[in-house]
Design a protein around this motif. Sequence first.
Motif, PDB file in Angstrom:
ATOM      1  N   ILE A  83       0.957  -1.231   0.083  1.00 45.88           N
ATOM      2  CA  ILE A  83      -0.010   0.051  -0.015  1.00 45.88           C
ATOM      3  C   ILE A  83       0.831   1.296   0.056  1.00 45.88           C
ATOM      4  CG2 ILE A  83      -1.469   1.312   1.294  1.00 45.88           C
ATOM      5  CD1 ILE A  83      -2.733  -1.265   2.380  1.00 45.88           C
ATOM      6  N   VAL A  84       1.929   1.524   0.814  1.00 50.61           N
ATOM      7  CA  VAL A  84       2.685   2.390   1.033  1.00 50.61           C
ATOM      8  C   VAL A  84       3.629   2.984  -0.332  1.00 50.61           C
ATOM      9  CG1 VAL A  84       4.613   3.353   2.440  1.00 50.61           C
ATOM     10  CG2 VAL A  84       2.881   2.433   3.679  1.00 50.61           C
ATOM     11  N   ARG A  85       4.201   1.528  -0.826  1.00 56.75           N
ATOM     12  CA  ARG A  85       5.146   1.643  -1.924  1.00 56.75           C
ATOM     13  C   ARG A  85       4.277   2.125  -3.124  1.00 56.75           C
ATOM     14  NH1 ARG A  85      10.237  -0.260  -1.529  1.00 56.75           N
ATOM     15  NH2 ARG A  85      10.557  -1.457   0.436  1.00 56.75           N
ATOM     16  N   HIS A  86       2.890   1.829  -3.352  1.00 61.33           N
ATOM     17  CA  HIS A  86       2.001   2.131  -4.510  1.00 61.33           C
ATOM     18  C   HIS A  86       1.944   3.503  -4.285  1.00 61.33           C
ATOM     19  CE1 HIS A  86       0.260  -1.657  -6.067  1.00 61.33           C
ATOM     20  NE2 HIS A  86       1.619  -1.991  -6.063  1.00 61.33           N
ATOM     21  N   GLY A  87       1.688   4.334  -3.110  1.00 67.32           N
ATOM     22  CA  GLY A  87       1.582   5.690  -2.959  1.00 67.32           C
ATOM     23  C   GLY A  87       2.594   6.699  -3.494  1.00 67.32           C
ATOM     24  N   GLY A  96       7.409  15.978  -1.962  1.00 70.92           N
ATOM     25  CA  GLY A  96       7.416  16.638  -0.690  1.00 70.92           C
ATOM     26  C   GLY A  96       6.618  16.095   0.374  1.00 70.92           C
ATOM     27  N   TRP A  97       6.263  14.817   0.545  1.00 71.96           N
ATOM     28  CA  TRP A  97       5.532  14.186   1.486  1.00 71.96           C
ATOM     29  C   TRP A  97       6.157  13.282   2.298  1.00 71.96           C
ATOM     30  CZ3 TRP A  97       3.812  12.423  -4.015  1.00 71.96           C
ATOM     31  CH2 TRP A  97       4.679  11.573  -4.437  1.00 71.96           C
ATOM     32  N   SER A  98       5.668  12.756   3.502  1.00 68.46           N
ATOM     33  CA  SER A  98       5.960  11.630   4.230  1.00 68.46           C
ATOM     34  C   SER A  98       4.856  11.088   4.987  1.00 68.46           C
ATOM     35  CB  SER A  98       6.964  12.293   5.407  1.00 68.46           C
ATOM     36  OG  SER A  98       7.961  12.599   5.051  1.00 68.46           O
ATOM     37  N   PHE A  99       5.020   9.858   5.514  1.00 71.07           N
ATOM     38  CA  PHE A  99       3.545   9.168   6.198  1.00 71.07           C
ATOM     39  C   PHE A  99       4.034   8.584   7.275  1.00 71.07           C
ATOM     40  CE2 PHE A  99       3.434   9.505   1.394  1.00 71.07           C
ATOM     41  CZ  PHE A  99       2.356   9.944   1.233  1.00 71.07           C
ATOM     42  N   LEU A 100       3.086   8.550   8.057  1.00 72.50           N
ATOM     43  CA  LEU A 100       3.497   7.970   9.436  1.00 72.50           C
ATOM     44  C   LEU A 100       2.372   6.896   9.531  1.00 72.50           C
ATOM     45  CD1 LEU A 100       4.710   8.403  12.310  1.00 72.50           C
ATOM     46  CD2 LEU A 100       2.414   9.635  12.769  1.00 72.50           C
ATOM     47  N   ALA A 150      -0.881  10.828  -3.564  1.00 70.11           N
ATOM     48  CA  ALA A 150      -0.161   9.490  -3.067  1.00 70.11           C
ATOM     49  C   ALA A 150      -1.324   8.888  -2.079  1.00 70.11           C
ATOM     50  CB  ALA A 150       1.057   9.923  -2.465  1.00 70.11           C
ATOM     51  N   THR A 151      -1.868   9.667  -1.291  1.00 68.45           N
ATOM     52  CA  THR A 151      -3.035   9.020  -0.291  1.00 68.45           C
ATOM     53  C   THR A 151      -4.032   8.261  -1.084  1.00 68.45           C
ATOM     54  OG1 THR A 151      -2.453  10.584   1.174  1.00 68.45           O
ATOM     55  CG2 THR A 151      -4.258   9.171   1.718  1.00 68.45           C
ATOM     56  N   LEU A 152      -4.537   8.877  -2.478  1.00 70.23           N
ATOM     57  CA  LEU A 152      -5.361   8.204  -3.044  1.00 70.23           C
ATOM     58  C   LEU A 152      -4.897   6.875  -3.628  1.00 70.23           C
ATOM     59  CD1 LEU A 152      -8.254   8.220  -4.440  1.00 70.23           C
ATOM     60  CD2 LEU A 152      -7.328   9.481  -6.174  1.00 70.23           C
ATOM     61  N   ALA A 202      -5.577  -0.651  -1.548  1.00 67.56           N
ATOM     62  CA  ALA A 202      -6.433  -0.984  -0.308  1.00 67.56           C
ATOM     63  C   ALA A 202      -7.543  -2.045  -0.971  1.00 67.56           C
ATOM     64  CB  ALA A 202      -6.832  -0.137   1.045  1.00 67.56           C
ATOM     65  N   VAL A 203      -8.496  -1.052  -1.712  1.00 66.23           N
ATOM     66  CA  VAL A 203      -9.420  -1.550  -2.406  1.00 66.23           C
ATOM     67  C   VAL A 203      -9.197  -2.808  -3.322  1.00 66.23           C
ATOM     68  CG1 VAL A 203     -11.568  -1.048  -3.717  1.00 66.23           C
ATOM     69  CG2 VAL A 203     -10.822   0.686  -2.343  1.00 66.23           C
TER      70      VAL A 203
END
Length: 205
Positions: free
Chosen positions: A30-34, A45-49, A125-127, A133-134
Motif C-alpha cells: 500500500i505504502v509503496r504504491h502511494g 515533498g511528502w512523508s507518511f506516518l 499519493a494517499t489516493l 487497499a480496495v
Amino acid sequence: MEFDEVVRRRRMVRGYDPDRPVPPELIDKIVRHGLRAPSAGFSQGWSFLVLTEREDRDRYWASTADGDGRPGDWLARMRTAPLIIVACSNKSVYLDRYAQPDKGWQDRAEERWPAPYWDIDTGFATLLMHLTAVNEDLGSCFIGLPAARVGAFKEAFGVPAEFNPIGALTVGYRGSDKRSPSLRRGHRPVADVVHHGRWASAGEV
C-alpha cells in the motif's frame, strides 16, 4: 481486480474487523504504491506516518480528539481500524526545488504557486494507497484532522515543524459498517460538472 472494478467498488469504509490485522506485506505494498504518485518537479515533498501498534493508534485518536473527547458512532467504528496512515506534506521541499536552476525561479516565493501542490501531490499519493487497499479487498477511509488538534498530534508523534498533516487513511478488513447519510445525495450529473470547450452555465444547451 480489474481497474474498472476497483473504481466501481471504491468508497469510504468506516467500520473494521478489529481482530484481523493488515499483513505487513500488504502494508508495504500500500505504502509503496502511494510513492508512485506524481509530484510537481518530482519534488516528492511528502512523508507518511504508519501506525499499526495499538498504543500508537490509541495515541493518534487521543491526540486528535475534538470536543469532549467522547467518540460519536462513526468515530467509534473508525477506531477499530488496525492501520492508520497519516499523510503529511512539506511545502519547503517544493519551494526549494523550484528555486533550483532547471526550474528557472530565482527565489522561494510562494505567491507564484496557483495552488498548494505540496498538499495536492500528497493527496494523490494517499489516493493511490486508498485504491491499493480496495484492490486487496480491504476497506479504507480518508479523514481530516481537526484544525485545533494539529499541534497536539504533531507533538504526540514528534512530527517536524515543516510537515503538515493533510489527513489520515484508516485501513482494515471490513467489519460492521453503515452507509453514510451523505450518499443519499447521489452523484452530481456529469453534465453539471464536466464542461467541454467552454464553461456552460446552468440551463445552457
